[in-house]
Design a protein around this motif. Sequence first.
Motif, PDB file in Angstrom:
ATOM      1  N   VAL A  59     109.542  16.802  63.914  1.00  0.00           N
ATOM      2  CA  VAL A  59     109.817  17.318  62.577  1.00  0.00           C
ATOM      3  C   VAL A  59     110.055  18.817  62.694  1.00  0.00           C
ATOM      4  O   VAL A  59     109.213  19.554  63.223  1.00  0.00           O
ATOM      5  CB  VAL A  59     108.646  17.034  61.619  1.00  0.00           C
ATOM      6  CG1 VAL A  59     108.972  17.547  60.220  1.00  0.00           C
ATOM      7  CG2 VAL A  59     108.324  15.549  61.592  1.00  0.00           C
ATOM      8  N   VAL A  60     111.194  19.269  62.205  1.00  0.00           N
ATOM      9  CA  VAL A  60     111.567  20.679  62.280  1.00  0.00           C
ATOM     10  C   VAL A  60     111.398  21.306  60.902  1.00  0.00           C
ATOM     11  O   VAL A  60     111.885  20.774  59.896  1.00  0.00           O
ATOM     12  CB  VAL A  60     113.029  20.841  62.746  1.00  0.00           C
ATOM     13  CG1 VAL A  60     113.404  22.325  62.806  1.00  0.00           C
ATOM     14  CG2 VAL A  60     113.238  20.175  64.102  1.00  0.00           C
ATOM     15  N   VAL A  61     110.692  22.417  60.835  1.00  0.00           N
ATOM     16  CA  VAL A  61     110.462  23.081  59.552  1.00  0.00           C
ATOM     17  C   VAL A  61     110.904  24.534  59.635  1.00  0.00           C
ATOM     18  O   VAL A  61     110.718  25.195  60.663  1.00  0.00           O
ATOM     19  CB  VAL A  61     108.972  22.982  59.136  1.00  0.00           C
ATOM     20  CG1 VAL A  61     108.069  23.622  60.184  1.00  0.00           C
ATOM     21  CG2 VAL A  61     108.725  23.648  57.781  1.00  0.00           C
ATOM     22  N   SER A  62     111.525  25.009  58.556  1.00  0.00           N
ATOM     23  CA  SER A  62     111.930  26.412  58.486  1.00  0.00           C
ATOM     24  C   SER A  62     111.678  26.912  57.074  1.00  0.00           C
ATOM     25  O   SER A  62     111.705  26.146  56.104  1.00  0.00           O
ATOM     26  CB  SER A  62     113.412  26.579  58.848  1.00  0.00           C
ATOM     27  OG  SER A  62     113.757  27.948  58.947  1.00  0.00           O
ATOM     28  N   ILE A  63     111.435  28.212  56.953  1.00  0.00           N
ATOM     29  CA  ILE A  63     111.095  28.825  55.670  1.00  0.00           C
ATOM     30  C   ILE A  63     112.179  29.841  55.319  1.00  0.00           C
ATOM     31  O   ILE A  63     112.506  30.719  56.122  1.00  0.00           O
ATOM     32  CB  ILE A  63     109.724  29.523  55.752  1.00  0.00           C
ATOM     33  CG1 ILE A  63     108.643  28.528  56.178  1.00  0.00           C
ATOM     34  CG2 ILE A  63     109.361  30.178  54.420  1.00  0.00           C
ATOM     35  CD1 ILE A  63     107.341  29.188  56.580  1.00  0.00           C
ATOM     36  N   GLY A  64     112.742  29.714  54.121  1.00  0.00           N
ATOM     37  CA  GLY A  64     113.779  30.642  53.706  1.00  0.00           C
ATOM     38  C   GLY A  64     114.660  30.051  52.633  1.00  0.00           C
ATOM     39  O   GLY A  64     114.368  28.982  52.075  1.00  0.00           O
ATOM     40  N   GLY A  80     115.854  17.005  67.249  1.00  0.00           N
ATOM     41  CA  GLY A  80     114.881  16.785  66.180  1.00  0.00           C
ATOM     42  C   GLY A  80     115.234  15.556  65.362  1.00  0.00           C
ATOM     43  O   GLY A  80     116.412  15.144  65.302  1.00  0.00           O
ATOM     44  N   ASP A  81     114.251  14.959  64.724  1.00  0.00           N
ATOM     45  CA  ASP A  81     114.474  13.726  63.965  1.00  0.00           C
ATOM     46  C   ASP A  81     114.682  13.967  62.474  1.00  0.00           C
ATOM     47  O   ASP A  81     115.500  13.309  61.849  1.00  0.00           O
ATOM     48  CB  ASP A  81     113.289  12.775  64.166  1.00  0.00           C
ATOM     49  CG  ASP A  81     113.167  12.316  65.606  1.00  0.00           C
ATOM     50  OD1 ASP A  81     114.091  11.639  66.093  1.00  0.00           O
ATOM     51  OD2 ASP A  81     112.159  12.651  66.251  1.00  0.00           O
ATOM     52  N   ARG A  82     113.954  14.879  61.900  1.00  0.00           N
ATOM     53  CA  ARG A  82     114.134  15.214  60.486  1.00  0.00           C
ATOM     54  C   ARG A  82     113.679  16.646  60.247  1.00  0.00           C
ATOM     55  O   ARG A  82     112.964  17.232  61.063  1.00  0.00           O
ATOM     56  CB  ARG A  82     113.381  14.251  59.569  1.00  0.00           C
ATOM     57  CG  ARG A  82     111.883  14.169  59.786  1.00  0.00           C
ATOM     58  CD  ARG A  82     111.263  13.090  58.901  1.00  0.00           C
ATOM     59  NE  ARG A  82     109.856  12.878  59.188  1.00  0.00           N
ATOM     60  CZ  ARG A  82     108.866  13.507  58.573  1.00  0.00           C
ATOM     61  NH1 ARG A  82     109.135  14.388  57.606  1.00  0.00           N
ATOM     62  NH2 ARG A  82     107.605  13.270  58.892  1.00  0.00           N
ATOM     63  N   GLY A  83     114.135  17.197  59.134  1.00  0.00           N
ATOM     64  CA  GLY A  83     113.856  18.600  58.860  1.00  0.00           C
ATOM     65  C   GLY A  83     113.188  18.805  57.517  1.00  0.00           C
ATOM     66  O   GLY A  83     113.287  17.973  56.614  1.00  0.00           O
ATOM     67  N   ILE A  84     112.506  19.922  57.394  1.00  0.00           N
ATOM     68  CA  ILE A  84     111.883  20.337  56.138  1.00  0.00           C
ATOM     69  C   ILE A  84     112.228  21.803  55.910  1.00  0.00           C
ATOM     70  O   ILE A  84     111.972  22.641  56.779  1.00  0.00           O
ATOM     71  CB  ILE A  84     110.351  20.172  56.157  1.00  0.00           C
ATOM     72  CG1 ILE A  84     109.957  18.709  56.377  1.00  0.00           C
ATOM     73  CG2 ILE A  84     109.741  20.695  54.862  1.00  0.00           C
ATOM     74  CD1 ILE A  84     108.454  18.514  56.551  1.00  0.00           C
ATOM     75  N   GLN A  85     112.828  22.093  54.756  1.00  0.00           N
ATOM     76  CA  GLN A  85     113.058  23.482  54.371  1.00  0.00           C
ATOM     77  C   GLN A  85     112.081  23.844  53.266  1.00  0.00           C
ATOM     78  O   GLN A  85     111.974  23.148  52.262  1.00  0.00           O
ATOM     79  CB  GLN A  85     114.487  23.694  53.860  1.00  0.00           C
ATOM     80  CG  GLN A  85     114.739  25.120  53.354  1.00  0.00           C
ATOM     81  CD  GLN A  85     115.797  25.211  52.269  1.00  0.00           C
ATOM     82  OE1 GLN A  85     116.516  24.242  52.019  1.00  0.00           O
ATOM     83  NE2 GLN A  85     115.880  26.356  51.613  1.00  0.00           N
TER      84      GLN A  85
END
Length: 249
Positions: A59-64, A80-85
């Motif tokens: 799970v890839v997460v980024s803030i912005g 990566g399989d899925r992302g979270i912003q």
Amino acid sequence: MKALVAVKRVIDYNVKVRVKADQSDVDLSNTKMSINPFCEIAVEEAVRLKEAGVINEIVVVSIGDKSCQEQIRAALALGGDRGIQVECATAPSALDVARILANIQQQEQADLLLLGKQAIDSDNNQTGQMLAALLNCPQATCASAVKIEGNQALVTREVDGGLLTVSMPLPAVITTDLRLNEPRFAALPKIMQAKRKPLAVQNLAELGITLTDDVKLLAVNAPAERQGGSKVASVDELIDKLRNEAKVI
């Protein structure tokens, strides 16, 4: 086993940074942005662990703001399989980033949290340590080798006297250093596939987080330009300049 990997959107390391005329910040207009190089190493390590059968989901997460989805998609293209912003209009402090990631971890319950040891824009080297403290879990910083054995992580890091290897139970926070691996390039089919991978968007209100104002940016200054050197005719002249001009002896 699940891995949570944090990535940050930064100015590409090949780009020469420009400072705004009023010295209020760095000029980002028409500037190429990329994944922070240390974060890219974290993504690569997670992908390698998945290829080895250790990890099932990344799970890839980024803030912005919405623009950081570009870096999430790039990480998804790497494996990566899925992302979270996490939507955030302003640049959060290192502590706020750690608080946000801790909240995401409470949702995801990942077994391994991988972060770059620092971002090349702020150079704080703080978020991983703060995150581990908030989660009350083990941490290993500046990793140059990572091995997972059952429910234990073996992490090697470089120290002044050589190499230090530590063992810790999972879940754990690991921050990555340059010697850990060399990130791969994403192939075009992987880039196209990444566009179809799930990417969820959350905001700070949903996470119950209010940003603090403990850290304020006062000014940004470009480094002083180096002055041209000069030639001396003799050792005596060199000593005189070192003593009277440079004042180093």
